[in-house]
Structure formats: structure tokens, C-alpha cells
Design a protein around this motif. Structure first.
Motif, PDB file in Angstrom:
ATOM      1  N   SER A 157       0.861  -1.184   0.000  1.00 39.03           N
ATOM      2  CA  SER A 157       0.000   0.000   0.000  1.00 39.03           C
ATOM      3  C   SER A 157       0.891   1.226   0.000  1.00 39.03           C
ATOM      4  N   ILE A 158       0.559   2.191  -0.849  1.00 43.17           N
ATOM      5  CA  ILE A 158       1.309   3.448  -0.906  1.00 43.17           C
ATOM      6  C   ILE A 158       0.311   4.598  -0.837  1.00 43.17           C
ATOM      7  N   SER A 159       0.826   5.757  -0.532  1.00 38.25           N
ATOM      8  CA  SER A 159      -0.044   6.931  -0.430  1.00 38.25           C
ATOM      9  C   SER A 159      -0.450   7.398  -1.828  1.00 38.25           C
ATOM     10  N   PRO A 160      -1.539   8.167  -1.911  1.00 39.07           N
ATOM     11  CA  PRO A 160      -1.924   8.726  -3.207  1.00 39.07           C
ATOM     12  C   PRO A 160      -0.818   9.596  -3.819  1.00 39.07           C
ATOM     13  N   LEU A 161      -0.082  10.307  -2.981  1.00 40.40           N
ATOM     14  CA  LEU A 161       1.014  11.135  -3.475  1.00 40.40           C
ATOM     15  C   LEU A 161       2.119  10.269  -4.080  1.00 40.40           C
ATOM     16  N   GLN A 162       2.441   9.162  -3.421  1.00 39.83           N
ATOM     17  CA  GLN A 162       3.444   8.250  -3.957  1.00 39.83           C
ATOM     18  C   GLN A 162       2.979   7.641  -5.277  1.00 39.83           C
ATOM     19  N   ALA A 163       1.707   7.258  -5.346  1.00 39.08           N
ATOM     20  CA  ALA A 163       1.160   6.688  -6.578  1.00 39.08           C
ATOM     21  C   ALA A 163       1.230   7.710  -7.710  1.00 39.08           C
TER      22      ALA A 163
END
Length: 81
Positions: A7-13
Motif C-alpha cells: 500500500s502506498i499513499s496517493p502522493l506516492q502513486a
């Protein structure tokens, strides 16, 4: 190749998508593999710390965490543009 779900943050995605969209990387998997290679190399050089351990270990004072390493990398990439 083994598959792992994370799982990654929306910013990372968004950052991963941008790296692929600009042609810097061919795929999101390539971005993540490069990040893991950087992290592994830094760990071998002892440039990164294990955060929970570092909080209690004076010998690791001054060690850099993964977030620091990636922030430096991003800043370097932006300075070349």
C-alpha cells in the motif's frame, strides 16, 4: 519474478505515474524496483537506519532514514530539470 502487494499513499502513486508518463521509467514496477535497489544499496552502506531501532540506539544517531534518502534523490532529479 515474485509478486508482492504493498500500500502506498496517493502522493506516492501520483509520483510513480508521473515518472512513467514522462518516460523516465517504462513501468511502475521499474520505478519500485529502482527505489528498492537504492534502499538496499543505502542499507549496505549503513546510510539508512531502521527507524524503530534508531530511536533507542545512540550508535545510529545521524543515520539517515529512507524518507531522507528519497527526498535527496527527488531534489537532485528536480535540480537537473
Amino acid at each position: 519474478m515474485p509478486m508482492v502487494t504493498v500500500s502506498i499513499s496517493p502522493l506516492q502513486a501520483a509520483g510513480i505515474r508521473a515518472a512513467v508518463d514522462t518516460g523516465t521509467y517504462a513501468s511502475s514496477s521499474e520505478v519500485v524496483r529502482e527505489a528498492l535497489r537504492m534502499w538496499d544499496a543505502a542499507r549496505r552502506r549503513s546510510d539508512v537506519c531502521d527507524v524503530p531501532q534508531a530511536a533507542n540506539d545512540e550508535t545510529l544517531k545521524g543515520s539517515r532514514c529512507v524518507a531522507d534518502m528519497f527526498a535527496d534523490y527527488e531534489a537532485e532529479q528536480h535540480s537537473h530539470n
